[in-house]
Write a protein that holds these residues in place. Sequence first.
Motif: not given
Length: 352
Positions: A253-275
């Motif tokens: 859809l044309g989203l740049n790398n930083w947008g993909i990392m911190f808008k889509h991938m980071l929320p899923n990684a935050m699960v392990a981070t919060l623990t």
Amino acid sequence: MRTTTTLGSAFSSKNWSPLNKRRLANFKDNKRGYYSLVIFSILFFLSLFAELFVNDKPVLIYYDSGFYSPITKSYSETDFGGEFETEADYRDEYVIELIEAKGWMLWPLVRYNYDTHNYNLDTPAPSAPSSENWLGTDDQARDVVARVVYGFRISVLFGLALTLFSSIVGVVFGALQGFYGGKIDLISQRFIEIWSGLPVLFLLIIMTSIIEPNFWWLLGIMLLFSWMGLVDVVRAEFLRARNLEYVRAARALGLNNWGIMFKHMLPNAMVATLTFMPFILTGSITTLTSLDFLGFGLPPGSPSLGELIAQGKANLHAPWLGISAFLVLAIMLSLLVFIGEAVRDAFDPRKM
């Protein structure tokens, strides 16, 4: 596109998803962790306003038809009919008589600050617990209750600040490694292996002996070595997720790398981070206590649990010093560990 949850929505009462509701229910089901969070929150909240309960200045003074608040503003002795232009010593009998002649004073529960010396001891310092000093005094005639309360506050604030900053650096570093991979990941991993192999405690001692440390200097020095705790966790999450369908769809859809990392991938990684964050907090507090115990931590005179433990070691005939610091540290770290276990169970997919 795969649905992701942000950290804000996870704690918002308006946009609770069934997944977050189950996580909250799992957290509350862990009674030990849930009540530990309640107790720790109350203790920390009260410590933020320690000046209202533990202080060598009155909370409120009524004098000559006027109200004064010494904990928020400095008043000279002449403001109460005295002779000196310097700040009033409210523990001085002369100043007390001046104020009580035309008004009254409302004192805190404990009439000592962390740096207040008690010059009216019946025995040499360190003195045993009494009705005046509930946990006794240290070897400089300072009230142990006041030292413990302010030491608890500065330890938690330091640990929270270090956990926050180190988590930000670690998450960004791990995200870059996991998302790009290749040479960036390889070079970064070799750097982390070298950096993590350094004798951290010895380097901290050397650096703090060269530079006179204060709260922020010590925070910056410890941040140099504490950011690696979350790198491996975040890196693994990004390596796993970078080729999933929702990431490919976002890229298409044309989203740049930083947008993909911190808008889509980071929320899923935050699960392990919060623990992991509660355990990073306990490690930060323990490191600060260790440095203070060795004399390389906060500046001399600062309220410090590690310094109180060192006094207990140097004054074995005054067991109340070591026992007081030990109990505060044991209760504080136990509460944080219980909270961390509850958070880990809440995010455990096997308990959904």
